[in-house]
Design a protein around this motif. Structure first.
Motif, PDB file in Angstrom:
ATOM      1  N   LEU A 184       0.831  -1.203   0.000  1.00  0.00           N
ATOM      2  CA  LEU A 184       0.000   0.000   0.000  1.00  0.00           C
ATOM      3  C   LEU A 184       0.867   1.255   0.000  1.00  0.00           C
ATOM      4  O   LEU A 184       0.568   2.234  -0.699  1.00  0.00           O
ATOM      5  N   HIS A 188       1.090   4.091  -3.108  1.00  0.00           N
ATOM      6  CA  HIS A 188       0.882   5.534  -3.016  1.00  0.00           C
ATOM      7  C   HIS A 188       1.978   6.286  -3.776  1.00  0.00           C
ATOM      8  O   HIS A 188       1.707   7.279  -4.462  1.00  0.00           O
ATOM      9  N   SER A 191       1.072   6.221  -7.304  1.00  0.00           N
ATOM     10  CA  SER A 191      -0.104   7.023  -7.642  1.00  0.00           C
ATOM     11  C   SER A 191       0.220   8.515  -7.756  1.00  0.00           C
ATOM     12  O   SER A 191      -0.457   9.239  -8.477  1.00  0.00           O
ATOM     13  N   ALA A 201       3.655   6.472   1.731  1.00  0.00           N
ATOM     14  CA  ALA A 201       2.646   6.959   2.687  1.00  0.00           C
ATOM     15  C   ALA A 201       2.100   5.756   3.435  1.00  0.00           C
ATOM     16  O   ALA A 201       1.765   4.729   2.824  1.00  0.00           O
ATOM     17  N   THR A 206      -4.694   8.618   4.242  1.00  0.00           N
ATOM     18  CA  THR A 206      -4.165   8.723   2.879  1.00  0.00           C
ATOM     19  C   THR A 206      -4.347   7.419   2.114  1.00  0.00           C
ATOM     20  O   THR A 206      -4.722   7.417   0.933  1.00  0.00           O
ATOM     21  N   LEU A 207      -4.105   6.302   2.771  1.00  0.00           N
ATOM     22  CA  LEU A 207      -4.248   5.006   2.105  1.00  0.00           C
ATOM     23  C   LEU A 207      -5.685   4.754   1.669  1.00  0.00           C
ATOM     24  O   LEU A 207      -5.932   4.045   0.684  1.00  0.00           O
ATOM     25  N   THR A 209      -7.594   6.742   0.263  1.00  0.00           N
ATOM     26  CA  THR A 209      -7.872   7.446  -0.983  1.00  0.00           C
ATOM     27  C   THR A 209      -7.309   6.730  -2.210  1.00  0.00           C
ATOM     28  O   THR A 209      -7.573   7.140  -3.340  1.00  0.00           O
ATOM     29  N   LEU A 210      -6.546   5.655  -1.999  1.00  0.00           N
ATOM     30  CA  LEU A 210      -5.921   4.947  -3.114  1.00  0.00           C
ATOM     31  C   LEU A 210      -6.957   4.185  -3.936  1.00  0.00           C
ATOM     32  O   LEU A 210      -7.915   3.627  -3.390  1.00  0.00           O
TER      33      LEU A 210
END
Length: 497
Positions: A184, A188, A191, A201, A206-207, A209-210
């Protein structure tokens, strides 16, 4: 942000108290320091609870600091509507374990109570972590106290084997968890088109939103799911629980059956971080749940020892939680969270009572416990109350939780829901059968006739558990309202992917 770092104070209070235990001149003061710290922590959590806005789905009381800047790993803690209630329930269970161990720990009491405090701090850290590396640190460090608690204070001849088996299995389960979290973090970086380590990240918001490619999401899904299923424990990764329940101290077994951290991890990480695969493989979770329900219930029938019966019963009950999670709707997830909270009171309470019985009679074999209600009517009465709660009887906290989970299962997996109903019927049968033989059968041990009933300190914690069991049974809306906003946001991750 809060003016005072209350969550950090909560996490640090227990390691500090563990140090104070070693500075105390009298080893017998260790239990008082442990109890006083736990009571103080409960008061602190109640302050947090009073200031918590359950109408908000966001994390609250957030504390953030750079931990490993070069890798973008942070000390990031906070609570939301899913995790907040686990804090007071967990502390209550540890308080019960401390009181249950009050007069039974004669060998190295300083070390025993210090390890309990460290384990409590690490467990609370699991619930408040908002950075997956920090979560993994708490997750893995919790193995050390449990290893020593089982191997040094276990009651069975194979206690060291049980401790080693549990530790090795959990270490093995940690490998897929770590790889899943690392994937993960690297995803990020891809991405945002940044090089490693600048683009890494690991913070949970934040994760979330992946948007992972299908193949990568499948890998993350199975890595995280495997790691958490071992801890749950779900069939076929359950083999450590019956062994530890038989060989370890009953108080520690209460922690292992009362705190279903693996199921919490599935709710917190697996479904939100791999939402598409969770919907694609909902049948796998449902199937594992049904197998666990029936497998645990059938094996529980054959047991002649209370510890073994409670271990297999726990496997059966957590199977229903997996089935509810597999429904991927709000009814199911709220019922699952409700039931995980119930485990701390019901499963934990049953194991504490079983430990009290063992302290008085020297055995938890049914053949040695007939007629226990004659000399211990209070213990027998509370055992029956918690047993009814485990069966989901109306008027106890088990009823609304199991009702919600069954409704969600019947709605989304009708066949599995019907199988779960059959498992619940079997569950009522095995509990009532072993209860009758234990407390109302012919006296199999003359020690029972001279055994004392619950002492005031034992009655205190069991009484608190019982009040909550009944209160949440008659007023479940308090917990449901508390978790509503957070579970709606949880469902949103499924709908936006």
């Amino acid at each position: 942000m809060t003016e005072l770092p209350l969550l950090s104070l909560l996490l640090l209070s227990m390691p500090v108290a563990a140090i104070l235990i070693w500075l105390a001149p009298d080893p017998r003061q260790a239990r008082w320091i442990a109890l006083g710290t736990t009571v103080m922590d409960l008061a602190l959590v109640l302050v947090l609870l009073a200031g918590f806005d359950s109408a908000s789905p966001d994390y609250q009381f957030v504390e953030q600091a750079q931990w490993i800047p070069s890798l973008n790993v942070q000390y990031l803690v906070g609570v939301d509507g899913i995790s907040m209630l686990f804090l007071p329930f967990t502390i209550l269970l540890f308080m019960g374990v401390i009181l249950a161990s009050w007069n039974s720990i004669h060998n190295m009491p300083r070390l025993y109570f210090a390890l309990l405090l460290l384990l409590e701090s690490l467990t609370l850290g699991i619930f408040v972590s908002m950075d997956v590396v920090l979560f993994f640190l708490f997750w893995e460090l919790s193995l050390a106290p449990l290893y020593f608690l089982v191997s040094l204070w276990g009651v069975g001849p194979n206690r060291r084997y049980a401790a080693v088996k549990y530790t090795l299995l959990m270490l093995a389960a940690g490998v897929p968890l770590l790889f899943g979290f690392l994937l993960l973090g690297f995803a990020h970086a891809d991405s945002v088109s940044m090089a490693v380590p600048q683009g890494l990240a690991f913070d949970y918001p934040t994760l979330l939103t992946l948007h992972l490619p299908h193949g990568l999401e499948m890998t993350v899904f199975f890595l995280l799911l495997t790691g958490f299923l071992v801890k749950t424990p779900a069939f076929p990764f359950h083999t450590w629980l019956p062994v530890v329940s038989m060989e370890g101290p009953a108080a520690v077994a209460a922690l292992m059956t009362g705190l279903k951290l693996g199921a919490y991890g599935i709710i917190r990480f697996v479904v939100p971080l791999a939402p598409n695969l969770s919907q694609e493989f909902h049948w796998l979770l449902a199937g594992l749940g049904v197998v666990g329900i029936l497998y645990g219930a059938v094996l529980a029938i054959a047991q002649t020892n209370l510890r073994q019966m409670l271990a297999y019963s726990s496997i059966s009950h957590v199977g229903l939680v997996l089935l509810a999670i597999a429904s991927l709707n709000q009814t199911g997830v709220q019922g699952a969270i409700f039931q995980l909270l119930n485990f701390t009171l019901v499963a934990g309470g049953l194991f504490l009572l079983t430990g009290f019985l063992h302290q008085r009679t020297g055995s938890t074999d049914v053949i040695s416990l007939g007629g226990a209600a004659r000399s211990m009517p209070l213990l027998a009465s509370f055992y029956l109350l918690f047993g009814f709660a485990a069966m989901g009887a109306p008027g106890t906290n088990g009823f609304p939780a199991e009702f919600l989970m069954l409704i969600s299962a019947l709605e989304t997996h009708t066949g599995a829901g019907l199988a779960a109903l059959a498992g619940m019927v079997i569950g009522a049968g095995y509990f009532l059968s072993i209860y009758r033989r234990t407390f109302f059968g012919p006296v199999g041990n003359q020690v029972i006739l001279k055994a004392l009933d619950l002492r005031p300190r034992e009655l205190l914690i069991i009484g608190i558990f019982s009040v909550l069991v009944i209160f949440n049974g008659f007023y479940p809306q308090g917990i449901l309202d508390f978790t509503q906003a957070a579970t709606e946001r949880w469902l949103g991750f499924l709908q936006t992917n």
